[in-house]
Design a protein around this motif. Sequence first.
Motif, PDB file in Angstrom:
ATOM      1  N   SER A  52      50.270  41.332  42.418  1.00  0.00           N
ATOM      2  CA  SER A  52      49.128  40.849  43.207  1.00  0.00           C
ATOM      3  C   SER A  52      48.993  41.641  44.498  1.00  0.00           C
ATOM      4  CB  SER A  52      49.291  39.354  43.523  1.00  0.00           C
ATOM      5  OG  SER A  52      49.282  38.578  42.348  1.00  0.00           O
ATOM      6  N   LEU A  53      50.130  41.941  45.125  1.00  0.00           N
ATOM      7  CA  LEU A  53      50.119  42.779  46.331  1.00  0.00           C
ATOM      8  C   LEU A  53      49.571  44.168  46.018  1.00  0.00           C
ATOM      9  CD1 LEU A  53      53.436  42.074  48.283  1.00  0.00           C
ATOM     10  CD2 LEU A  53      51.128  42.084  49.228  1.00  0.00           C
ATOM     11  N   GLY A  54      49.981  44.716  44.893  1.00  0.00           N
ATOM     12  CA  GLY A  54      49.483  46.017  44.474  1.00  0.00           C
ATOM     13  C   GLY A  54      47.977  46.006  44.284  1.00  0.00           C
ATOM     14  N   PHE A  55      47.460  44.924  43.689  1.00  0.00           N
ATOM     15  CA  PHE A  55      46.016  44.802  43.500  1.00  0.00           C
ATOM     16  C   PHE A  55      45.288  44.794  44.841  1.00  0.00           C
ATOM     17  CE2 PHE A  55      42.276  42.026  43.387  1.00  0.00           C
ATOM     18  CZ  PHE A  55      41.509  42.659  42.427  1.00  0.00           C
ATOM     19  N   LEU A  56      45.783  44.005  45.777  1.00  0.00           N
ATOM     20  CA  LEU A  56      45.131  43.908  47.091  1.00  0.00           C
ATOM     21  C   LEU A  56      45.170  45.248  47.831  1.00  0.00           C
ATOM     22  CD1 LEU A  56      46.220  40.426  48.490  1.00  0.00           C
ATOM     23  CD2 LEU A  56      43.933  41.154  47.806  1.00  0.00           C
ATOM     24  N   LEU A  57      46.301  45.908  47.795  1.00  0.00           N
ATOM     25  CA  LEU A  57      46.412  47.200  48.474  1.00  0.00           C
ATOM     26  C   LEU A  57      45.484  48.235  47.854  1.00  0.00           C
ATOM     27  CD1 LEU A  57      50.284  47.413  49.010  1.00  0.00           C
ATOM     28  CD2 LEU A  57      48.534  47.002  50.752  1.00  0.00           C
ATOM     29  N   SER A  58      45.348  48.184  46.527  1.00  0.00           N
ATOM     30  CA  SER A  58      44.468  49.149  45.857  1.00  0.00           C
ATOM     31  C   SER A  58      43.001  48.898  46.169  1.00  0.00           C
ATOM     32  CB  SER A  58      44.689  49.084  44.347  1.00  0.00           C
ATOM     33  OG  SER A  58      44.183  47.869  43.798  1.00  0.00           O
ATOM     34  N   GLU A  59      42.675  47.673  46.593  1.00  0.00           N
ATOM     35  CA  GLU A  59      41.294  47.326  46.915  1.00  0.00           C
ATOM     36  C   GLU A  59      41.007  47.359  48.414  1.00  0.00           C
ATOM     37  OE1 GLU A  59      38.715  46.717  44.862  1.00  0.00           O
ATOM     38  OE2 GLU A  59      40.022  47.296  43.201  1.00  0.00           O
ATOM     39  N   ALA A  60      41.984  47.819  49.201  1.00  0.00           N
ATOM     40  CA  ALA A  60      41.820  47.835  50.660  1.00  0.00           C
ATOM     41  C   ALA A  60      40.627  48.680  51.096  1.00  0.00           C
ATOM     42  CB  ALA A  60      43.097  48.340  51.323  1.00  0.00           C
ATOM     43  N   GLY A  61      40.363  49.752  50.392  1.00  0.00           N
ATOM     44  CA  GLY A  61      39.239  50.611  50.753  1.00  0.00           C
ATOM     45  C   GLY A  61      37.885  49.984  50.494  1.00  0.00           C
ATOM     46  N   SER A  62      37.845  48.932  49.685  1.00  0.00           N
ATOM     47  CA  SER A  62      36.574  48.257  49.361  1.00  0.00           C
ATOM     48  C   SER A  62      36.497  46.878  49.993  1.00  0.00           C
ATOM     49  CB  SER A  62      36.416  48.145  47.833  1.00  0.00           C
ATOM     50  OG  SER A  62      36.512  49.392  47.206  1.00  0.00           O
ATOM     51  N   ILE A  63      37.288  46.644  51.026  1.00  0.00           N
ATOM     52  CA  ILE A  63      37.361  45.314  51.625  1.00  0.00           C
ATOM     53  C   ILE A  63      36.012  44.840  52.161  1.00  0.00           C
ATOM     54  CG2 ILE A  63      38.046  46.171  53.903  1.00  0.00           C
ATOM     55  CD1 ILE A  63      39.340  42.990  52.143  1.00  0.00           C
ATOM     56  N   GLY A  64      35.233  45.761  52.716  1.00  0.00           N
ATOM     57  CA  GLY A  64      33.911  45.395  53.245  1.00  0.00           C
ATOM     58  C   GLY A  64      32.979  44.919  52.141  1.00  0.00           C
ATOM     59  N   LEU A  65      32.969  45.637  51.028  1.00  0.00           N
ATOM     60  CA  LEU A  65      32.139  45.248  49.885  1.00  0.00           C
ATOM     61  C   LEU A  65      32.549  43.886  49.351  1.00  0.00           C
ATOM     62  CD1 LEU A  65      30.099  45.890  47.591  1.00  0.00           C
ATOM     63  CD2 LEU A  65      31.998  47.033  46.391  1.00  0.00           C
ATOM     64  N   HIS A  66      33.840  43.671  49.200  1.00  0.00           N
ATOM     65  CA  HIS A  66      34.327  42.391  48.677  1.00  0.00           C
ATOM     66  C   HIS A  66      33.992  41.245  49.633  1.00  0.00           C
ATOM     67  CE1 HIS A  66      36.181  44.217  45.286  1.00  0.00           C
ATOM     68  NE2 HIS A  66      37.124  44.845  45.971  1.00  0.00           N
ATOM     69  N   PHE A  67      34.136  41.505  50.936  1.00  0.00           N
ATOM     70  CA  PHE A  67      33.844  40.451  51.902  1.00  0.00           C
ATOM     71  C   PHE A  67      32.375  40.044  51.844  1.00  0.00           C
ATOM     72  CE2 PHE A  67      32.467  39.068  56.143  1.00  0.00           C
ATOM     73  CZ  PHE A  67      33.300  37.956  56.307  1.00  0.00           C
ATOM     74  N   ARG A  68      31.482  41.021  51.729  1.00  0.00           N
ATOM     75  CA  ARG A  68      30.053  40.693  51.646  1.00  0.00           C
ATOM     76  C   ARG A  68      29.745  39.879  50.398  1.00  0.00           C
ATOM     77  NH1 ARG A  68      29.766  46.021  53.513  1.00  0.00           N
ATOM     78  NH2 ARG A  68      29.372  46.835  51.407  1.00  0.00           N
ATOM     79  N   ARG A  69      30.361  40.232  49.285  1.00  0.00           N
ATOM     80  CA  ARG A  69      30.134  39.495  48.044  1.00  0.00           C
ATOM     81  C   ARG A  69      30.686  38.075  48.125  1.00  0.00           C
ATOM     82  NH1 ARG A  69      31.829  44.228  43.653  1.00  0.00           N
ATOM     83  NH2 ARG A  69      29.792  45.292  43.612  1.00  0.00           N
ATOM     84  N   ILE A  70      31.862  37.946  48.724  1.00  0.00           N
ATOM     85  CA  ILE A  70      32.470  36.621  48.857  1.00  0.00           C
ATOM     86  C   ILE A  70      31.671  35.756  49.817  1.00  0.00           C
ATOM     87  CG2 ILE A  70      34.509  35.411  49.759  1.00  0.00           C
ATOM     88  CD1 ILE A  70      36.189  37.766  48.663  1.00  0.00           C
ATOM     89  N   ARG A  71      31.234  36.354  50.927  1.00  0.00           N
ATOM     90  CA  ARG A  71      30.514  35.590  51.955  1.00  0.00           C
ATOM     91  C   ARG A  71      29.204  35.001  51.423  1.00  0.00           C
ATOM     92  NH1 ARG A  71      26.801  37.133  55.629  1.00  0.00           N
ATOM     93  NH2 ARG A  71      27.084  39.327  55.088  1.00  0.00           N
ATOM     94  N   LYS A  72      28.603  35.667  50.449  1.00  0.00           N
ATOM     95  CA  LYS A  72      27.329  35.208  49.903  1.00  0.00           C
ATOM     96  C   LYS A  72      27.491  34.319  48.670  1.00  0.00           C
ATOM     97  CE  LYS A  72      24.851  39.332  51.510  1.00  0.00           C
ATOM     98  NZ  LYS A  72      24.071  40.529  51.090  1.00  0.00           N
ATOM     99  N   SER A  73      28.704  33.866  48.441  1.00  0.00           N
ATOM    100  CA  SER A  73      28.952  33.053  47.250  1.00  0.00           C
ATOM    101  C   SER A  73      29.743  31.801  47.598  1.00  0.00           C
ATOM    102  CB  SER A  73      29.736  33.871  46.206  1.00  0.00           C
ATOM    103  OG  SER A  73      31.077  34.040  46.631  1.00  0.00           O
ATOM    104  N   VAL A  74      29.974  30.976  46.591  1.00  0.00           N
ATOM    105  CA  VAL A  74      30.749  29.757  46.763  1.00  0.00           C
ATOM    106  C   VAL A  74      32.207  30.078  47.080  1.00  0.00           C
ATOM    107  CG1 VAL A  74      31.419  29.537  44.330  1.00  0.00           C
ATOM    108  CG2 VAL A  74      31.142  27.476  45.716  1.00  0.00           C
ATOM    109  N   MET A  75      32.632  31.312  46.809  1.00  0.00           N
ATOM    110  CA  MET A  75      34.003  31.729  47.090  1.00  0.00           C
ATOM    111  C   MET A  75      34.344  31.662  48.571  1.00  0.00           C
ATOM    112  SD  MET A  75      36.103  32.554  44.663  1.00  0.00           S
ATOM    113  CE  MET A  75      35.531  31.287  43.573  1.00  0.00           C
TER     114      MET A  75
END
Length: 442
Positions: A52-75
């Motif tokens: 799980s840590l490996g997954f998060l670290l691999s997605e660190a470069g896309s954190i802004g994209l993920h945050f925008r998607r999460i912020r606009k959803s029930v997540m």
Amino acid sequence: MKAIAIALTLLCVVLMFFVRREYKLAIMFVAAMLLSPLILPFKGISAKTVISLGFLLSEAGSIGLHFRRIRKSVMFAYVLMALASFVICVITSPHLRSVAEMGFFGLTELLTRSLAIVYGFMALRKTRSLSPLLNATFIPLIIMTVVGIINYFAGSSFYVEALLEEASDFSDMTRFRVQSTFNLPFDYGYMCLLVALLHIYGYMQKMENLSIMAAAQVCCLFGVLICNCRTVLFCYLIGALVYFLAIQRSRKVKLLVLAGAFLLGAFAVATVPFARKMFLSLVSMFDPYAISDGSTFTMRLRQLATVAKYLAESPLFGMGVHFFELDLGWGEGANLAVDYDLAGLEGIHLNLLLERGIVGFVLFMAMMLLIVFFIIRHRRLGRLIYALGLTAWVVYMLFSFMTGELLSAVPTYYILGYVVANLTLRDRFVKARKKMMMYAKS
């Protein structure tokens, strides 16, 4: 074998930086199937936590994209409640005072478990993004089944004993249970239930062929039966009924399916000895006078009364995280436990009330209800994905409340994250199309 498992875990972490997101989730799910007993020699951290840590670290470069998607959803609301629950635990538990204790709890409770639904949401954005997971789970399912067969005839799991120094032993129990690639047979049975659900959904979505689906169902049914856990069998039957009711649009057809299932079950119990044996075993869960080496209705009532006694001392926040394992000694087994009336504390509600109080229990229920209400509210956007999400939620809640969460949360949350992500995208598409139609008319 343990050295090989550790090497595979590290390989999974490395792969996170080279494969697409849907394959990352497939790797994480397969790890939940095969590597759950593995504890790495890094301060007791499990394989699934490292991956799980490996997954998060691999997605660190896309954190802004993920945050925008999460912020606009029930997540977004879900994540806020998960963070609030974590902070409250840290503040109120006497066992989370050092940085090391808080860090370990954050890794295991927040990063690995609670946020697993967010990982599914991040990685499986489209309907067909589940296809790699379906393909990846078939061979591990065969491995689980083969190990389960050997476990059945040998009386113990060589696989678990090789990965875990103190593996659970069920050979001396009256009701022998097969654990396969898991330390507990309940987790083996539940994983089979979940994989069966995934493959029937994948087949109905035309993501896999009939032969693969049928083979997967046979292996999963074998696991559900051979694990010899009444709760798992009950969840399997209820899950099958919920799924096939949920895919129907007509209320009349739903009533016919319900009536047909009842009549077929009654006929099987009346005419087939094996079905009658299974039925009597299930009914015994609710019999206060049943004699069993498993749980009984009377035992569950005693557990509830004992939890209520402790809850009276601290009703809002409970006795603190790890109270059951450390203060009452259940982490070392029943023989060293202080309060034997808790008898293993079966049921996530009992654990939450005991250690996190009313506030912790309410937060958990709010998070779960938030997800299921979202799924139900958007059921018209796709009956199959609605059926997948609702069934996964129902069997998870049944299993957690009847037996305890054990290892059921993480793989279930991956699936729920996929369902929420897909329904969110479909909802935005429908709303965008309506706007375009309104503009066209004007």
